[in-house]
Design a protein around this motif. Structure first.
Motif, PDB file in Angstrom:
ATOM      1  N   VAL A  63     -10.061  12.500   6.152  1.00 29.86           N
ATOM      2  CA  VAL A  63      -9.430  11.563   5.213  1.00 29.86           C
ATOM      3  C   VAL A  63      -7.914  11.755   5.199  1.00 29.86           C
ATOM      4  CG1 VAL A  63      -9.232  10.937   2.774  1.00 29.86           C
ATOM      5  CG2 VAL A  63     -11.480  11.321   3.781  1.00 29.86           C
ATOM      6  N   PRO A  65       0.828  -1.209   0.000  1.00 30.08           N
ATOM      7  CA  PRO A  65       0.000   0.000   0.000  1.00 30.08           C
ATOM      8  C   PRO A  65       0.858   1.253   0.000  1.00 30.08           C
ATOM      9  CG  PRO A  65      -0.787  -1.598   1.589  1.00 30.08           C
ATOM     10  CD  PRO A  65       0.509  -2.117   1.088  1.00 30.08           C
ATOM     11  N   GLU A  66       0.226   2.378  -0.226  1.00 28.13           N
ATOM     12  CA  GLU A  66       0.917   3.651  -0.411  1.00 28.13           C
ATOM     13  C   GLU A  66       1.902   3.928   0.723  1.00 28.13           C
ATOM     14  OE1 GLU A  66       2.057   6.672  -2.545  1.00 28.13           O
ATOM     15  OE2 GLU A  66       0.355   5.455  -3.174  1.00 28.13           O
ATOM     16  N   LEU A 112      -6.468  10.329   8.397  1.00 28.39           N
ATOM     17  CA  LEU A 112      -6.472   8.862   8.354  1.00 28.39           C
ATOM     18  C   LEU A 112      -5.402   8.336   7.407  1.00 28.39           C
ATOM     19  CD1 LEU A 112     -10.300   8.060   8.349  1.00 28.39           C
ATOM     20  CD2 LEU A 112      -8.660   7.501  10.151  1.00 28.39           C
ATOM     21  N   GLN A 113      -5.170   9.026   6.316  1.00 28.57           N
ATOM     22  CA  GLN A 113      -4.096   8.610   5.413  1.00 28.57           C
ATOM     23  C   GLN A 113      -2.738   8.712   6.096  1.00 28.57           C
ATOM     24  OE1 GLN A 113      -4.780  11.257   2.134  1.00 28.57           O
ATOM     25  NE2 GLN A 113      -6.188   9.848   1.070  1.00 28.57           N
ATOM     26  N   TYR A 114      -2.558   9.761   6.887  1.00 27.82           N
ATOM     27  CA  TYR A 114      -1.293   9.887   7.618  1.00 27.82           C
ATOM     28  C   TYR A 114      -1.151   8.779   8.664  1.00 27.82           C
ATOM     29  CZ  TYR A 114       2.301  11.635  10.746  1.00 27.82           C
ATOM     30  OH  TYR A 114       3.423  11.737  11.527  1.00 27.82           O
ATOM     31  N   GLN A 128      -2.471   5.854   8.455  1.00 24.47           N
ATOM     32  CA  GLN A 128      -2.177   4.639   7.696  1.00 24.47           C
ATOM     33  C   GLN A 128      -0.694   4.576   7.340  1.00 24.47           C
ATOM     34  OE1 GLN A 128      -4.421   2.902   3.977  1.00 24.47           O
ATOM     35  NE2 GLN A 128      -2.946   4.425   3.254  1.00 24.47           N
ATOM     36  N   ASN A 180      -8.507  -0.528   3.578  1.00 25.04           N
ATOM     37  CA  ASN A 180      -7.159  -0.705   4.128  1.00 25.04           C
ATOM     38  C   ASN A 180      -7.187  -0.745   5.652  1.00 25.04           C
ATOM     39  OD1 ASN A 180      -6.372  -0.560   1.501  1.00 25.04           O
ATOM     40  ND2 ASN A 180      -5.338   1.421   1.668  1.00 25.04           N
ATOM     41  N   LEU A 181      -7.919   0.191   6.256  1.00 28.07           N
ATOM     42  CA  LEU A 181      -8.000   0.242   7.712  1.00 28.07           C
ATOM     43  C   LEU A 181      -8.661  -1.010   8.269  1.00 28.07           C
ATOM     44  CD1 LEU A 181      -8.987   3.988   8.224  1.00 28.07           C
ATOM     45  CD2 LEU A 181      -6.731   2.943   8.436  1.00 28.07           C
ATOM     46  N   LEU A 200      -9.541   3.662   1.447  1.00 25.25           N
ATOM     47  CA  LEU A 200      -8.906   3.881   2.749  1.00 25.25           C
ATOM     48  C   LEU A 200      -9.577   3.054   3.835  1.00 25.25           C
ATOM     49  CD1 LEU A 200      -6.880   5.496   4.471  1.00 25.25           C
ATOM     50  CD2 LEU A 200      -8.602   7.294   4.647  1.00 25.25           C
ATOM     51  N   GLU A 204     -13.835   8.885  -2.184  1.00 25.65           N
ATOM     52  CA  GLU A 204     -12.387   8.739  -2.071  1.00 25.65           C
ATOM     53  C   GLU A 204     -11.956   8.044  -0.786  1.00 25.65           C
ATOM     54  OE1 GLU A 204     -13.400  13.121  -1.088  1.00 25.65           O
ATOM     55  OE2 GLU A 204     -14.027  11.564  -2.493  1.00 25.65           O
ATOM     56  N   ALA A 205     -12.886   7.827   0.133  1.00 22.64           N
ATOM     57  CA  ALA A 205     -12.525   7.173   1.396  1.00 22.64           C
ATOM     58  C   ALA A 205     -12.752   5.669   1.357  1.00 22.64           C
ATOM     59  CB  ALA A 205     -13.327   7.776   2.551  1.00 22.64           C
TER      60      ALA A 205
END
Length: 729
Positions: free
Chosen positions: A625, A585-586, A628-630, A632, A684-685, A681, A677-678
C-alpha cells in the motif's frame, strides 16, 4: 583483439521433449538494431525489443497449424512474412492481433524459406530449389514452380545477400553424401552450382555462414571433426547453362578446433568479420570435453580471442545482429554483446597497446587530467617527454604493487592500507585487462567483508563500481553485502551500473528500502542528480489545472466508478462537489526524500515480469500500500507538469511507474481488495488507468489523422487563392 561482454536473457525457452532442439526456428532482424523477430518451432512469432528484454507483440497460428519457416520483416512494406504448413504464405502488420485474419495465400509447391534484407525485396526459396520474388509470386500464387534439384537432393541451409547492388540467394544441398552450393542471382536470373570437396567418409557440414568481401561470397562451414573451411565464390555473372553445371569449389582450412573424443553433434560457426569467427558448442581448448563454450577465434592467426562457458545444453544455433550474439542454451535465449577490433599480429599475441576510442565498449578506467581537459589526442608523445618524466614513471612503477600483491594485501591488511593500495592500483594507466583486475579486487574485498564483520571499505567498493567494469554475475554478493551493512549509496550505484541484477535481488532491495525508517534513509549520502530530481519534484507548486498527460485532477470524480460496482448514481451535495473539484488527490509524498530516491532506483532497474512477480508476493500488504501510494504521488506529479521528466536528472519514466503499478496489483490484488485502507487507493488507480487508456486512444486518432495527411498528394500549383476540404475519415 575480440571481447565478449556480460550477457543477459532475452526470453525463456521451451525445448522439445527430446531435448534435441531449442524450440526456436529462427531469429531475424526487424526495423532497427534493437528489435528482433523470434519464431518458435511450432506456432508462435514474437517481436522483442532487445535492450528492454521484453516482448512487444506476439502472434500465433491456430491449433493444428505449424509455422514451417522463420518469420521475416519486410522493411519496404513494414510487414511480417511467414509460412505455415509449407504452402500457406501469411503477411501481417504489427497492429494486427489475430494472425488467422491476416492475408494468406496458398502456393503450388512447398516453401523452404522466405528471405528479406533491409532495403531489398522479399524472396521465396522453394524446397526444390526454385526462387521467386514475393511480389511476383503473390500476383499468381498457383503459378507452376520448376524443380531445380535432383530427386534425392535436399536443401540444408540458405541465406541471401546484397552484393554490388544485386541480390543473391545462396543455399546448400546434400545428395548421397555429396554437398553442393548454389548461387542464384535475381536480376539477371542466373544460377551457379558448385560441388564441395568431400571430408572424411560420412561427414557433412554442421553449419554454414556466408559474407560478402572483395567481389566474392565467403562461405564458411564447420564439420563434426572440428575443421572449419572457407570457400570463395565469385559473384561475377555466369550464364544459366554454365551455372547449372556443378563446378568444383576449392576450400581453405581456416581452423582445426579441438573436439576431444568423438565428433561434434551440435555446433555452429558464424562469420563476424574478415578475421573473426564465433563458434558455439565446441569445447574450450583448456577446459576439456564435457563443457560447451562460446568462443571467438581469429582466423588470420588461429588464436582464441575470447571464451564464455554456456550453462545448459547447446543446440548448435547462433545468430548475430548489431554486434550482439543470440544463443539458445538450456532453457534460455541469451544475448551476448561482443567487439572485434582490427586484426593484427600484435593484437593476436596480446602485445598491441591501442588508445581506447569513445566507440569502444570496454569501459575506461580512471581518467587523467589530460583526458578531461584536452582529450586523448593531447597526450604527449614519448618523443617529447622529458628525462624527469621518464624517471618519475620508472620510480612509480617500481614502487607500485602488482594486482596479485594487492590481492594479498586485501586478505590481511587493515582497512586504511587496503584502501590506499587499491586506489593506487586503479590510478595507474598501465593496468592490463582492467575488467578482470576489478572483478578480482571486488570479489576479494566482498569475501573478506562477509567473513570479518569489522572489515568494510565502502569508498573502495564504490570506486570499483564506478569503473563500470563490474556486474552482478562477476560479484554476486556485493549488493547483498551493501544491504547487510546498510550502505545505501553503494546499493544505489549497483542498481545504476549493473545491467544484470536478478529479480530476487531487486526485490530484496525494494523490501529493504520500503521498510527502513525515514530517519535512517536521510543519513545516507546518495547520488546528487537523483536527490535533486526528488527535491525539485516535491518542492514544485501545483501547476495550472487542466488535462495533462491524459489525466486531470478536476475530472477525477467524473472518472470514478461506483464504489460498489453497482452502476448507481453517486449523490453529492454542492459543497462536496465544490470541495472535490477544487482539491486534487493527495499531493504529499508518503515517504521521505532519500527513501523516495532509493525507490526510484528500483523503478528504473531492468526486470522480467515472469521472474519478478513471485518475489513481489513476499512484500507485506502495508508495504505494498505504501509503495502504491508513492507511485500514485509520482503519477499525479507527472500528470500535472509534463516537464517533470525533462530536467536531465536521473528519474523514472511514466511508463516505468505504470508498469510497477500493474506488477504490484497483479501480485497482491486479492489482498488489496480485502484491505479496507486500500479501497480508496484502488479507485484512484482505476482512474489513472482509464485516463491512460483515453490518452492512448486519442493519440491513436491523431496518428491516424497524420498518416492520412501524409498519404495525400500535395498539389504544387494551387493558384493565388484556394480553398481545400480535407476529409480524414
Amino acid at each position: 583483439m575480440a571481447a565478449l561482454y556480460e550477457g543477459y536473457t532475452l526470453c525463456g525457452l521451451v525445448p522439445a521433449q527430446t531435448l534435441s532442439n531449442s524450440g526456436i526456428r529462427g531469429i531475424e532482424a526487424e526495423r532497427d538494431s534493437d528489435h528482433v523477430v523470434v519464431t518458435d518451432s511450432t506456432r508462435s512469432v514474437t517481436l522483442f525489443k532487445v535492450s528492454d528484454q521484453k516482448p512487444l507483440s506476439s502472434w500465433t497460428v491456430k491449433q493444428g497449424q505449424t509455422l514451417t519457416c522463420s518469420a521475416v520483416y519486410n522493411t519496404r512494406t513494414k510487414e511480417y512474412v511467414a509460412v505455415s504448413d509449407n504452402k500457406v504464405i501469411r503477411i501481417w502488420k504489427e497492429e494486427d492481433i489475430l494472425l488467422d485474419k491476416a492475408f494468406k495465400a496458398t502456393v503450388s509447391s512447398d516453401v523452404w524459406r522466405v528471405h528479406s534484407l533491409p532495403g531489398g525485396e522479399a524472396v521465396v526459396l522453394f524446397q526444390r530449389g526454385a526462387v521467386r520474388l514475393l511480389d511476383t509470386l503473390l500476383s499468381a500464387p498457383q503459378q507452376p514452380i520448376e524443380e531445380v534439384l535432383a530427386q534425392e537432393e535436399a536443401i540444408r541451409w540458405s541465406t541471401n545477400i546484397v552484393a554490388e547492388s544485386q541480390q543473391f540467394v545462396i543455399f546448400t544441398t546434400e545428395q548421397k553424401g555429396d554437398n553442393f552450393v548454389y548461387l542464384q542471382r535475381l536480376n539477371p536470373n542466373t544460377l551457379q552450382r558448385y560441388r564441395l570437396e568431400r571430408e572424411e567418409p560420412g561427414l557433412s557440414p554442421l553449419s554454414f555462414s556466408a559474407s560478402y568481401r572483395d567481389k566474392h561470397v565467403c562461405l564458411l562451414y564447420l564439420y563434426p571433426n572440428g575443421h572449419v573451411y572457407q570457400s570463395l565464390v565469385s559473384v561475377r555473372g555466369l550464364g544459366a547453362d554454365e551455372g547449372a553445371q556443378a563446378l568444383p569449389l576449392p576450400r581453405n582450412l581456416l581452423l582445426g578446433l579441438p573436439v576431444g573424443e568423438g565428433l561434434l553433434e551440435a555446433a555452429s560457426a558464424l562469420v563476424l568479420d574478415e578475421a573473426h569467427v564465433a563458434i558455439v558448442g565446441v569445447p574450450h581448448p583448456s577446459a576439456g570435453a564435457g563443457k560447451d563454450f562460446l568462443c571467438i577465434w581469429n582466423t588470420n592467426f588461429q588464436t582464441l580471442q575470447a571464451g564464455k562457458e554456456m550453462a545448459g545444453k547447446i543446440y548448435g544455433q547462433i545468430w548475430t545482429y548489431s554486434n550482439k550474439l543470440f544463443i539458445p542454451h538450456g532453457k534460455t535465449l541469451s544475448v551476448i554483446p561482443y567487439e572485434c577490433r582490427k586484426s593484427s599480429l600484435a593484437s593476436a599475441l596480446g602485445k598491441l597497446r591501442e588508445a581506447k576510442t569513445e566507440e569502444s565498449k570496454a569501459p575506461v578506467s580512471v581518467p587523467s587530467w589530460n583526458n578531461i581537459l584536452h582529450g586523448e589526442k593531447a597526450q604527449p608523445s614519448r618523443t617529447v617527454e622529458s628525462r624527469k618524466t621518464r624517471a618519475n614513471r620508472k620510480t612509480q612503477s617500481a614502487l607500485s604493487l602488482t594486482i596479485d600483491q594487492v590481492l594479498e594485501v586485501i586478505k590481511t591488511a587493515p582497512v586504511e592500507e587496503v584502501q590506499k593500495e587499491v586506489e593506487g592500483l586503479l590510478s595507474r594507466a598501465d593496468i592490463q585487462d582492467l575488467q578482470s583486475s576489478v572483478s578480482h579486487l571486488a570479489s576479494t574485498l566482498v569475501e573478506r567483508s562477509l567473513a570479518d564483520p569489522a572489515f568494510y571499505t565502502p569508498s573502495t567498493l564504490a570506486q570499483l563500481v564506478h569503473t563500470q567494469s563490474l556486474c552482478h554475475s562477476v560479484c554476486p554478493d556485493l549488493v547483498l553485502l551493501a544491504l547487510e551493512r546498510k550502505d545505501y549509496f553503494l546499493c544505489q550505484l549497483c542498481l545504476q551500473f549493473f545491467p544484470d541484477i536478478p529479480e530476487a535481488v531487486t526485490c530484496a532491495c525494494l523490501k529493504a528500502f520500503i521498510s527502513m525508517p525515514d530517519v535512517d534513509a536521510e543519513k545516507a549520502s546518495l547520488e546528487p542528480d537523483s536527490v535533486s530530481f526528488m527535491e525539485t519534484l516535491i518542492a514544485r507548486e501545483r501547476g495550472q489545472d487542466g488535462l495533462q498527460n491524459g489525466f486531470s485532477p478536476t475530472l477525477f470524480d467524473e472518472d470514478r466508478p461506483d464504489a460498489f460496482g453497482g452502476g448507481g448514481t453517486v449523490i453529492k451535495t454542492r459543497a462536496e462537489d465544490k470541495e472535490k473539484s477544487s482539491t486534487p488527490p493527495e499531493q504529499i509524498c508518503p515517504v521521505g526524500l532519500h527513501k523516495a530516491v532509493l525507490l526510484n532506483e528500483v523503478l528504473m532497474t531492468a526486470y522480467s515480469d515472469t521472474f519478478l512477480l513471485p518475489h513481489l508476493k513476499d512484500l507485506s500488504s502495508q508495504h505494498v500500500v505504501l509503495f502504491l501510494q508513492y507511485l500514485q504521488f509520482l503519477y499525479l506529479k507527472y500528470s500535472q507538469d509534463a516537464s517533470s521528466q525533462m530536467y536531465g536528472l536521473r528519474s523514472p519514466s511514466l511508463t516505468q511507474i505504470m508498469d510497477w503499478v500493474c506488477l504490484l496489483l497483479d501480485a497482491h490484488f486479492t489482498v488489496l481488495v480485502m484491505t479496507p485502507e486500500a479501497k480508496g487507493l484502488l479507485l484512484n488507480l482505476h482512474s489513472f488507468v482509464k485516463s491512460q487508456v483515453r490518452l492512448v486512444s486519442e493519440l491513436g486518432k491523431i496518428e491516424g489523422s497524420l498518416q492520412e495527411l501524409n498519404k495525400m498528394k500535395v498539389k504544387n500549383d494551387v493558384g493565388q487563392y484556394s480553398i481545400e476540404v480535407i476529409e480524414l475519415f
